[in-house]
Design a protein around this motif. Structure first.
Motif, PDB file in Angstrom:
ATOM      1  N   ILE A 127      24.251  33.571  40.674  1.00 49.76           N
ATOM      2  CA  ILE A 127      25.472  33.181  39.961  1.00 49.76           C
ATOM      3  C   ILE A 127      26.269  34.421  39.578  1.00 49.76           C
ATOM      4  CG2 ILE A 127      26.356  32.145  37.833  1.00 49.76           C
ATOM      5  CD1 ILE A 127      24.049  30.129  38.005  1.00 49.76           C
ATOM      6  N   GLN A 128      25.571  35.466  39.125  1.00 54.36           N
ATOM      7  CA  GLN A 128      26.253  36.706  38.753  1.00 54.36           C
ATOM      8  C   GLN A 128      26.955  37.330  39.947  1.00 54.36           C
ATOM      9  OE1 GLN A 128      22.935  38.792  37.017  1.00 54.36           O
ATOM     10  NE2 GLN A 128      23.374  38.048  34.950  1.00 54.36           N
ATOM     11  N   PHE A 135      32.011  38.234  42.982  1.00 50.14           N
ATOM     12  CA  PHE A 135      32.811  37.955  44.189  1.00 50.14           C
ATOM     13  C   PHE A 135      34.100  37.239  43.815  1.00 50.14           C
ATOM     14  CE2 PHE A 135      33.977  35.037  47.623  1.00 50.14           C
ATOM     15  CZ  PHE A 135      34.073  35.912  48.703  1.00 50.14           C
ATOM     16  N   SER A 136      33.988  36.286  42.905  1.00 50.23           N
ATOM     17  CA  SER A 136      35.141  35.489  42.501  1.00 50.23           C
ATOM     18  C   SER A 136      36.193  36.337  41.802  1.00 50.23           C
ATOM     19  CB  SER A 136      34.685  34.355  41.574  1.00 50.23           C
ATOM     20  OG  SER A 136      35.788  33.647  41.064  1.00 50.23           O
ATOM     21  N   THR A 137      35.773  37.150  40.824  1.00 47.81           N
ATOM     22  CA  THR A 137      36.741  37.962  40.085  1.00 47.81           C
ATOM     23  C   THR A 137      37.407  38.991  41.005  1.00 47.81           C
ATOM     24  OG1 THR A 137      34.945  39.424  39.340  1.00 47.81           O
ATOM     25  CG2 THR A 137      35.663  37.701  37.832  1.00 47.81           C
ATOM     26  N   GLY A 138      36.610  39.639  41.858  1.00 45.64           N
ATOM     27  CA  GLY A 138      37.183  40.607  42.797  1.00 45.64           C
ATOM     28  C   GLY A 138      38.160  39.956  43.747  1.00 45.64           C
ATOM     29  N   GLY A 139      37.800  38.764  44.237  1.00 43.38           N
ATOM     30  CA  GLY A 139      38.678  38.038  45.153  1.00 43.38           C
ATOM     31  C   GLY A 139      39.979  37.633  44.491  1.00 43.38           C
ATOM     32  N   PHE A 140      39.888  37.095  43.288  1.00 43.11           N
ATOM     33  CA  PHE A 140      41.102  36.659  42.596  1.00 43.11           C
ATOM     34  C   PHE A 140      41.994  37.841  42.234  1.00 43.11           C
ATOM     35  CE2 PHE A 140      39.394  32.385  42.114  1.00 43.11           C
ATOM     36  CZ  PHE A 140      40.549  31.621  42.125  1.00 43.11           C
ATOM     37  N   MET A 141      41.408  38.981  41.875  1.00 46.51           N
ATOM     38  CA  MET A 141      42.223  40.150  41.571  1.00 46.51           C
ATOM     39  C   MET A 141      42.950  40.648  42.827  1.00 46.51           C
ATOM     40  SD  MET A 141      42.336  41.001  38.392  1.00 46.51           S
ATOM     41  CE  MET A 141      42.182  39.286  37.882  1.00 46.51           C
ATOM     42  N   SER A 142      42.263  40.622  43.973  1.00 47.24           N
ATOM     43  CA  SER A 142      42.899  41.046  45.226  1.00 47.24           C
ATOM     44  C   SER A 142      44.038  40.102  45.594  1.00 47.24           C
ATOM     45  CB  SER A 142      41.867  41.085  46.360  1.00 47.24           C
ATOM     46  OG  SER A 142      40.895  42.081  46.123  1.00 47.24           O
ATOM     47  N   ILE A 143      43.803  38.803  45.411  1.00 47.09           N
ATOM     48  CA  ILE A 143      44.855  37.825  45.698  1.00 47.09           C
ATOM     49  C   ILE A 143      46.013  37.997  44.718  1.00 47.09           C
ATOM     50  CG2 ILE A 143      45.423  35.366  45.756  1.00 47.09           C
ATOM     51  CD1 ILE A 143      42.499  34.871  46.589  1.00 47.09           C
ATOM     52  N   SER A 155      38.014  44.791  35.250  1.00 47.83           N
ATOM     53  CA  SER A 155      36.891  45.191  34.401  1.00 47.83           C
ATOM     54  C   SER A 155      36.778  44.271  33.198  1.00 47.83           C
ATOM     55  CB  SER A 155      37.089  46.640  33.957  1.00 47.83           C
ATOM     56  OG  SER A 155      36.077  47.038  33.076  1.00 47.83           O
ATOM     57  N   LYS A 156      37.935  43.897  32.615  1.00 50.46           N
ATOM     58  CA  LYS A 156      37.937  43.018  31.443  1.00 50.46           C
ATOM     59  C   LYS A 156      37.431  41.627  31.819  1.00 50.46           C
ATOM     60  CE  LYS A 156      37.980  42.744  27.536  1.00 50.46           C
ATOM     61  NZ  LYS A 156      37.036  43.641  26.944  1.00 50.46           N
ATOM     62  N   VAL A 157      37.899  41.108  32.959  1.00 53.55           N
ATOM     63  CA  VAL A 157      37.474  39.777  33.411  1.00 53.55           C
ATOM     64  C   VAL A 157      35.984  39.781  33.741  1.00 53.55           C
ATOM     65  CG1 VAL A 157      37.762  37.997  35.175  1.00 53.55           C
ATOM     66  CG2 VAL A 157      39.766  39.136  34.228  1.00 53.55           C
ATOM     67  N   ASP A 158      35.499  40.850  34.373  1.00 55.35           N
ATOM     68  CA  ASP A 158      34.062  40.973  34.670  1.00 55.35           C
ATOM     69  C   ASP A 158      33.226  40.866  33.404  1.00 55.35           C
ATOM     70  OD1 ASP A 158      33.868  41.114  37.417  1.00 55.35           O
ATOM     71  OD2 ASP A 158      34.128  43.285  37.500  1.00 55.35           O
ATOM     72  N   GLU A 159      33.762  41.360  32.317  1.00 45.57           N
ATOM     73  CA  GLU A 159      33.064  41.319  31.026  1.00 45.57           C
ATOM     74  C   GLU A 159      33.128  39.940  30.389  1.00 45.57           C
ATOM     75  OE1 GLU A 159      34.179  42.859  26.558  1.00 45.57           O
ATOM     76  OE2 GLU A 159      34.581  44.238  28.221  1.00 45.57           O
ATOM     77  N   LEU A 160      34.279  39.280  30.512  1.00 48.93           N
ATOM     78  CA  LEU A 160      34.519  38.032  29.787  1.00 48.93           C
ATOM     79  C   LEU A 160      34.094  36.779  30.536  1.00 48.93           C
ATOM     80  CD1 LEU A 160      38.088  38.944  28.476  1.00 48.93           C
ATOM     81  CD2 LEU A 160      36.027  38.723  27.072  1.00 48.93           C
ATOM     82  N   LEU A 161      34.079  36.834  31.870  1.00 51.49           N
ATOM     83  CA  LEU A 161      33.815  35.624  32.653  1.00 51.49           C
ATOM     84  C   LEU A 161      32.399  35.076  32.517  1.00 51.49           C
ATOM     85  CD1 LEU A 161      34.807  33.484  34.620  1.00 51.49           C
ATOM     86  CD2 LEU A 161      34.330  35.062  36.501  1.00 51.49           C
TER      87      LEU A 161
END
Length: 201
Positions: A141-142, A147-155, A116-122
């Motif tokens: 882009i949004q 997709f990128s933040t969710g993917g990186f958090m899962s990884i 949630s924090k990364v979604d806000e800051l990215l």
């Protein structure tokens, strides 16, 4: 994040004590069972001090995540190579430095707070570093950033749970490979598709 009293040195010291108190409590107790009173008692502070600085205990962790993000962002801003594998290398280099903290957060299933924090800051950081050069629609882009933040958090969760953590360089290779995997097209399928188009003519 609505953390209060930013920039106040006394407040900043109080926050550090409360962070330390909460993390120590999390070593022995379920996060959702930890009370504000326990945090302040262990930090040697009053409830009034807590509410001068935070609205909830989640904000203590959000403050920790924010500091990790600032560390990551400061490195990214210096990069010329902004390809996904290099971003992954930097991301996991920073995460490795905070491995113990993140493992504790993961144990309590609280990494969605980080997401949630990364979604806000990215998005604003992306606009500043890379966005002006992008010709894609803003909405696309949004979606890509989500997709990128969710993917990186899962990884990140998989990496934390792995009994033998890969190095940041190995994770960069993993990301490079999965980009290739997503772009892979079976040669047999391509041949069938080509023949189908040819026969339709």
């Amino acid at each position: 994040m609505s953390v209060k009293n930013k920039g106040n040195s006394v407040s900043n010291q109080s926050k550090l004590w409360m962070e330390d108190a909460l993390l120590k409590l999390m070593q022995a107790k379920n996060y959702h069972e930890i009370t504000i009173q326990e945090i302040t008692d262990n930090a040697g502070l009053s409830r009034r001090t807590f509410y001068r600085n935070y609205s909830s205990k989640d904000e203590i962790l959000e403050g920790c995540f924010y500091k990790i993000w600032l560390e990551y962002e400061s490195i990214i801003r210096k990069q010329i190579d902004l390809t996904l594998p290099n971003i992954a290398r930097i991301f996991f280099s920073v995460m490795k430095k905070h491995f113990d903290f993140l493992s504790l957060i993961n144990r309590h299933h609280l990494l969605p707070l980080f997401l949630s924090k990364v979604d806000e800051l990215l998005p604003p950081a992306f606009d500043e570093v890379k966005g002006e050069k992008m010709t894609f629609p803003k909405e696309n882009i949004q979606y890509a950033l989500t997709f990128s933040t969710g993917g990186f958090m899962s990884i990140l969760i998989r990496w934390l749970n792995d009994s033998t953590q890969k190095s940041p360089e190995e994770m960069a290779t993993v990301v490079k490979d999965f980009v290739s995997i997503f772009n892979y097209s079976n040669p047999v399928e391509k041949q069938i598709s080509h023949e189908t188009r040819f026969n339709e003519k």
